[in-house]
Scaffold this motif. Structure first.
Motif, PDB file in Angstrom:
ATOM      1  N   ALA A   1      -0.188   5.596   2.766  1.00 29.14           N
ATOM      2  CA  ALA A   1      -1.385   4.741   2.184  1.00 29.14           C
ATOM      3  C   ALA A   1      -2.269   5.871   2.207  1.00 29.14           C
ATOM      4  CB  ALA A   1      -1.666   3.583   2.737  1.00 29.14           C
ATOM      5  N   ARG A   2      -2.378   6.884   1.545  1.00 33.10           N
ATOM      6  CA  ARG A   2      -3.371   7.974   1.207  1.00 33.10           C
ATOM      7  C   ARG A   2      -3.577   8.255  -0.109  1.00 33.10           C
ATOM      8  NH1 ARG A   2      -5.980  11.489   5.012  1.00 33.10           N
ATOM      9  NH2 ARG A   2      -5.302  13.021   3.519  1.00 33.10           N
ATOM     10  N   MET A   3      -4.576   8.964  -0.717  1.00 33.19           N
ATOM     11  CA  MET A   3      -4.822   9.370  -1.961  1.00 33.19           C
ATOM     12  C   MET A   3      -4.096  10.777  -2.404  1.00 33.19           C
ATOM     13  SD  MET A   3      -6.687  10.897   0.414  1.00 33.19           S
ATOM     14  CE  MET A   3      -7.200  12.393   0.771  1.00 33.19           C
ATOM     15  N   GLU A   4      -3.111  11.217  -1.779  1.00 30.68           N
ATOM     16  CA  GLU A   4      -2.457  12.442  -2.358  1.00 30.68           C
ATOM     17  C   GLU A   4      -1.594  12.138  -3.611  1.00 30.68           C
ATOM     18  OE1 GLU A   4      -2.627  11.802   1.017  1.00 30.68           O
ATOM     19  OE2 GLU A   4      -3.279  13.650   1.883  1.00 30.68           O
ATOM     20  N   GLY A   5      -0.878  11.265  -3.565  1.00 28.60           N
ATOM     21  CA  GLY A   5      -0.008  10.937  -4.514  1.00 28.60           C
ATOM     22  C   GLY A   5      -0.907  10.558  -5.707  1.00 28.60           C
ATOM     23  N   LEU A   6      -2.204   9.978  -5.795  1.00 22.96           N
ATOM     24  CA  LEU A   6      -2.946   9.677  -6.986  1.00 22.96           C
ATOM     25  C   LEU A   6      -3.729  10.727  -7.327  1.00 22.96           C
ATOM     26  CD1 LEU A   6      -4.331   7.683  -8.962  1.00 22.96           C
ATOM     27  CD2 LEU A   6      -5.939   7.295  -7.046  1.00 22.96           C
ATOM     28  N   TYR A   7      -4.068  11.675  -6.596  1.00 23.95           N
ATOM     29  CA  TYR A   7      -4.724  12.791  -7.250  1.00 23.95           C
ATOM     30  C   TYR A   7      -3.829  13.890  -7.738  1.00 23.95           C
ATOM     31  CZ  TYR A   7      -5.071  15.701  -2.644  1.00 23.95           C
ATOM     32  OH  TYR A   7      -4.653  16.434  -1.487  1.00 23.95           O
ATOM     33  N   THR A   8      -2.719  14.025  -6.993  1.00 20.01           N
ATOM     34  CA  THR A   8      -1.545  15.031  -7.580  1.00 20.01           C
ATOM     35  C   THR A   8      -1.202  14.495  -9.039  1.00 20.01           C
ATOM     36  OG1 THR A   8      -0.567  15.586  -5.407  1.00 20.01           O
ATOM     37  CG2 THR A   8       0.660  15.952  -7.138  1.00 20.01           C
ATOM     38  N   LEU A   9      -0.940  13.178  -9.184  1.00 20.19           N
ATOM     39  CA  LEU A   9      -0.711  12.790 -10.316  1.00 20.19           C
ATOM     40  C   LEU A   9      -1.814  13.021 -11.464  1.00 20.19           C
ATOM     41  CD1 LEU A   9       1.083  10.985 -12.491  1.00 20.19           C
ATOM     42  CD2 LEU A   9      -0.063   8.945 -11.579  1.00 20.19           C
ATOM     43  N   ILE A  10      -2.911  12.787 -11.164  1.00 20.00           N
ATOM     44  CA  ILE A  10      -4.137  13.011 -11.940  1.00 20.00           C
ATOM     45  C   ILE A  10      -4.452  14.622 -12.487  1.00 20.00           C
ATOM     46  CG2 ILE A  10      -6.762  13.151 -12.052  1.00 20.00           C
ATOM     47  CD1 ILE A  10      -6.590  10.548 -10.449  1.00 20.00           C
ATOM     48  N   PHE A  11      -4.121  15.458 -11.564  1.00 17.51           N
ATOM     49  CA  PHE A  11      -4.224  16.955 -11.577  1.00 17.51           C
ATOM     50  C   PHE A  11      -3.043  17.280 -12.578  1.00 17.51           C
ATOM     51  CE2 PHE A  11      -7.014  16.970  -7.622  1.00 17.51           C
ATOM     52  CZ  PHE A  11      -7.972  16.628  -8.228  1.00 17.51           C
ATOM     53  N   LEU A  12      -1.942  16.724 -12.180  1.00 20.35           N
ATOM     54  CA  LEU A  12      -0.675  17.333 -13.139  1.00 20.35           C
ATOM     55  C   LEU A  12      -0.818  16.640 -14.598  1.00 20.35           C
ATOM     56  CD1 LEU A  12       2.098  16.949 -10.525  1.00 20.35           C
ATOM     57  CD2 LEU A  12       1.134  19.164 -11.673  1.00 20.35           C
ATOM     58  N   LEU A  13      -1.475  15.548 -14.735  1.00 20.58           N
ATOM     59  CA  LEU A  13      -1.686  14.899 -16.155  1.00 20.58           C
ATOM     60  C   LEU A  13      -2.938  15.882 -16.636  1.00 20.58           C
ATOM     61  CD1 LEU A  13      -1.623  10.937 -15.397  1.00 20.58           C
ATOM     62  CD2 LEU A  13      -0.096  12.371 -16.914  1.00 20.58           C
TER      63      LEU A  13
ATOM     64  N   SER B   1       0.839  -1.268   0.085  1.00 21.20           N
ATOM     65  CA  SER B   1      -0.005   0.124   0.120  1.00 21.20           C
ATOM     66  C   SER B   1       0.819   1.080   0.042  1.00 21.20           C
ATOM     67  CB  SER B   1      -0.961   0.041   1.366  1.00 21.20           C
ATOM     68  OG  SER B   1      -1.783  -1.001   1.460  1.00 21.20           O
ATOM     69  N   ARG B   2       2.018   1.154   0.880  1.00 24.45           N
ATOM     70  CA  ARG B   2       2.608   2.513   1.078  1.00 24.45           C
ATOM     71  C   ARG B   2       3.651   2.372  -0.356  1.00 24.45           C
ATOM     72  NH1 ARG B   2       4.785   4.349   7.169  1.00 24.45           N
ATOM     73  NH2 ARG B   2       2.595   4.952   7.550  1.00 24.45           N
ATOM     74  N   TRP B   3       3.929   1.382  -0.932  1.00 24.53           N
ATOM     75  CA  TRP B   3       4.818   1.480  -2.098  1.00 24.53           C
ATOM     76  C   TRP B   3       3.868   1.886  -3.323  1.00 24.53           C
ATOM     77  CZ3 TRP B   3       9.488   1.393  -3.401  1.00 24.53           C
ATOM     78  CH2 TRP B   3      10.479   0.953  -2.672  1.00 24.53           C
ATOM     79  N   VAL B   4       2.695   1.749  -3.308  1.00 24.19           N
ATOM     80  CA  VAL B   4       1.873   2.570  -4.241  1.00 24.19           C
ATOM     81  C   VAL B   4       1.779   4.038  -4.309  1.00 24.19           C
ATOM     82  CG1 VAL B   4      -0.641   2.593  -5.109  1.00 24.19           C
ATOM     83  CG2 VAL B   4       0.372   0.414  -4.769  1.00 24.19           C
ATOM     84  N   SER B   5       1.713   4.385  -2.978  1.00 30.83           N
ATOM     85  CA  SER B   5       1.850   5.865  -2.813  1.00 30.83           C
ATOM     86  C   SER B   5       3.171   6.390  -3.417  1.00 30.83           C
ATOM     87  CB  SER B   5       1.554   6.025  -1.159  1.00 30.83           C
ATOM     88  OG  SER B   5       0.293   6.055  -1.097  1.00 30.83           O
ATOM     89  N   THR B   6       4.331   5.666  -2.886  1.00 34.79           N
ATOM     90  CA  THR B   6       5.740   6.051  -3.349  1.00 34.79           C
ATOM     91  C   THR B   6       5.683   6.229  -5.178  1.00 34.79           C
ATOM     92  OG1 THR B   6       6.572   5.084  -1.551  1.00 34.79           O
ATOM     93  CG2 THR B   6       8.133   5.390  -3.409  1.00 34.79           C
ATOM     94  N   LEU B   7       5.185   5.327  -5.791  1.00 32.73           N
ATOM     95  CA  LEU B   7       5.225   5.117  -7.283  1.00 32.73           C
ATOM     96  C   LEU B   7       4.324   6.223  -7.724  1.00 32.73           C
ATOM     97  CD1 LEU B   7       5.119   1.285  -7.970  1.00 32.73           C
ATOM     98  CD2 LEU B   7       7.070   2.967  -7.880  1.00 32.73           C
ATOM     99  N   LEU B   8       3.197   6.618  -7.229  1.00 32.58           N
ATOM    100  CA  LEU B   8       2.337   7.700  -7.674  1.00 32.58           C
ATOM    101  C   LEU B   8       2.951   9.114  -7.410  1.00 32.58           C
ATOM    102  CD1 LEU B   8      -0.954   6.454  -6.316  1.00 32.58           C
ATOM    103  CD2 LEU B   8      -0.456   6.534  -8.675  1.00 32.58           C
ATOM    104  N   TYR B   9       3.691   9.073  -6.288  1.00 29.62           N
ATOM    105  CA  TYR B   9       4.366  10.352  -6.054  1.00 29.62           C
ATOM    106  C   TYR B   9       5.645  10.465  -7.082  1.00 29.62           C
ATOM    107  CZ  TYR B   9       7.438  13.389  -3.058  1.00 29.62           C
ATOM    108  OH  TYR B   9       8.242  14.654  -2.642  1.00 29.62           O
ATOM    109  N   LEU B  10       6.385   9.417  -7.150  1.00 32.09           N
ATOM    110  CA  LEU B  10       7.562   9.686  -8.526  1.00 32.09           C
ATOM    111  C   LEU B  10       6.756   9.933  -9.762  1.00 32.09           C
ATOM    112  CD1 LEU B  10       9.792   6.746  -7.363  1.00 32.09           C
ATOM    113  CD2 LEU B  10      10.138   9.429  -6.916  1.00 32.09           C
TER     114      LEU B  10
ATOM    115  N   SER C   1       4.098  11.581 -10.325  1.00 34.94           N
ATOM    116  CA  SER C   1       3.863  12.944 -10.118  1.00 34.94           C
ATOM    117  C   SER C   1       4.958  13.799 -10.380  1.00 34.94           C
ATOM    118  CB  SER C   1       3.156  13.353  -8.772  1.00 34.94           C
ATOM    119  OG  SER C   1       1.853  12.699  -8.438  1.00 34.94           O
ATOM    120  N   PHE C   2       6.102  13.502  -9.882  1.00 35.83           N
ATOM    121  CA  PHE C   2       7.385  14.383  -9.993  1.00 35.83           C
ATOM    122  C   PHE C   2       7.722  14.384 -11.466  1.00 35.83           C
ATOM    123  CE2 PHE C   2      11.954  15.418  -9.757  1.00 35.83           C
ATOM    124  CZ  PHE C   2      11.839  16.500  -9.290  1.00 35.83           C
TER     125      PHE C   2
END
Length: 192
Positions: free
Chosen positions: A134-146, A83-92, A94-95
């Motif tokens: 394991a929270r949604m910030e990485g996912l929505y940051t990625l979506i909004f930047l896309l 779960s935490r790795w998913v957030s890590t990958l979404l964060y990367l 986003s960058f």
């Protein structure tokens, strides 16, 4: 310089993820709400978790992030570590999208300044915690930047669709609808 900044960020994020995995931050209630409902959905197709609320499904956030986690659990099995790795990958990711935005919109010293400012933001303690939780910030940051990247490339319908997808992850998507509303109004006004 963009490759060096990506390597720096990946190095710091991997250090945090591998050396401080369950300590920065320690597991907390929000993560339980996301992961338990995602786990239950991966097993039963329902977000109902008796331990969260014996009377009803608790939907304090839209289910987009939980659906993503449920898909990951279906493929790889459940673990808090995953779960935490998913957030890590979404964060990367986003960058990486942020780097693409800077690369196509700025040049020279402005590009360098934007890169330094983005690195400062992504390397802040708050952001590094987001990359390891394991929270949604990485996912929505990625979506909004896309969405922003799509708009900058003139693909406004795709950008709007991504913002609408973001609404399945967090209520803050409403703020991103405002610029698209102005854009749609402008296109209608100009008959484009």
């Amino acid at each position: 310089f963009t490759a060096a900044s990506m390597l720096l960020l990946v190095g710091v994020v991997l250090f945090v993820r591998l050396a401080l995995g369950l300590e920065f931050p320690i597991p907390w209630n929000d993560e339980t709400a996301f992961t338990s409902q995602a786990f239950e959905f991966s097993r039963t197709g329902s977000f109902y978790v008796y331990g969260l609320n014996s009377e009803r499904v608790v939907m304090w956030m839209p289910p987009g992030y939980m659906l993503l986690l449920a898909g990951v659990y279906k493929l790889f099995g459940y673990s808090f570590e995953i779960s935490r790795w998913v957030s890590t990958l979404l964060y990367l990711g986003s960058f990486g999208v942020g780097l693409a935005i800077i690369r196509i919109t700025l040049t020279g010293w402005r590009q360098m300044l934007a890169l330094v400012l983005m690195l400062l933001a992504f390397l802040s303690p708050y952001s590094l915690a987001i990359a390891n939780i394991a929270r949604m910030e990485g996912l929505y940051t990625l979506i909004f930047l896309l969405s922003l990247l799509a708009a900058l490339r003139g693909k406004y319908a795709l950008g709007l669709a991504l913002v609408l997808l973001g609404a399945t992850v967090h209520y803050n998507a409403v703020y991103f609808l405002l610029p698209y509303g102005v854009l749609v109004w402008w296109k209608i006004l100009r008959r484009e």
